[in-house]
Design an enzyme around this catalytic site. Sequence first.
Site: not given
Ligand code: FCB
Length: 459
Positions: A167, A366
Amino acid sequence: MSDFPGFPPGFVFGAATASYQIEGAVREDGRGPSIWDTYSHTPGLVANGDTGDTACDHYHRYPEDVALLRDLGVDSYRFSIAWPRILPEGSGAVNPKGMDFYSRLVDELLAAGIEPAATLYHWDLPQALEDRGGWRVRETAERFAEYTAVVAEHLGDRVPRWITLNEPWCSAFLGYSVGRHAPGAREGRGALAAAHHLLVGHGLAVSALRAAGVREAGITLNLDRNLPATGSPADLAAVVRADTQHNLVWTDPILAGRYPATEEETWGELITGADFRRDGDLELISQPLDFLGINYYRPIVVADAPYRESDPARRVATDNRYEEVRLPGVRHTAMGWPVVPESFTDLLVRLKERYGDALPPVHITENGSAEDDAVAADGGVHDTDRVAYLRDHLTALRAAMDAGVDVRGYYVWSLLDNFEWAFGYDKRFGIVRVDYDTQERTPKDSYHWYRKLIAAHRG
Ligand code: FCB
């Protein structure tokens, strides 16, 4: 699992974490300080004054956590490597004890039949490099490539899947413009320079990974589906600016080898004549990838807004005339994020439409939700909202695959409740509950649900 769509054979089911959020042991075995140590120890920046000093104590309890992964049945585990454990000063001498920790973790995973997927940068920049300018300066990208080469040399033969950055939007814009992430800066051009140097660092790291002969190299982006608050021309134009800042600034250089055509209307004079860009950068940044990692949580509902700062000289990079508004009529998670699974499908389908064959296979690196979990009288954690969130988002993912998007894997965020950055330990994303007083781990209903899903997939 009869209510659940199947996934193709070979589809990777995984779980994800990140170093600063779970490891603790911040002063052990020669680890140097990172920008998140500095940020979390600055009073007033993180909820409750929480820090990652102990976190989930994963540094000492990793065998127990790998056992949880093994019982869960995941194919792959995504973790991140803390740069300041490997190179405490950001560059120079390698700290063998830091490398040894990840080497032991990787061996433990392999012995459990789990494929390691390593992220090289999940935001814990060595403080020594921030002191020399951080991501505002190109030197940090070069140091990142050196660090990548060192890690790949030691672990490259045992770790098949490598993610350069996690990110970068958060690193550049939350870190150097909004100031809600480390290093907590509020800048205009500095944040745009950081964005570019992160991209350069990614390109250099891909070259280093290729030189080490790793199996798969990619990057993880948090792409957003930006929805207009109304159909007004002003809100539609605001969506273009939001899209540029959240998505196109990354995907256009990486997947199409160009800077977004809409950057001038998004940043005005902040981006004009960007002197931090050099000839050849786009070629470096747009090297072919084996996969694109995407983190998805929610759509962003965007409305037109005036500049918050009237003096152009004092504007930060994220002051580009849009604001997020609440979406009526849908559930919101404990983060206040709207739950709209169809947006996940749309995001992926639109990405495929924009980049066509230039879009590599996708891994969802994620996806998950923070909920106000509680331990029930029976000792369990009955997180039905999280189960519904995961089920609905996996169904939405399957719909994108049916529409022609090549998705190869899905990692739930997160294996454990952990340090949720500026929210500290208040927000729980885990499918395993962590009691921060005792470090006891309790698998939640979502863990059991995900376990059954994976078992059903294997047949
Ligand atoms: C993302 C991050 C991770 C976590 C999630 C909820 O932005 O990569 O580390 O904090 O959100």
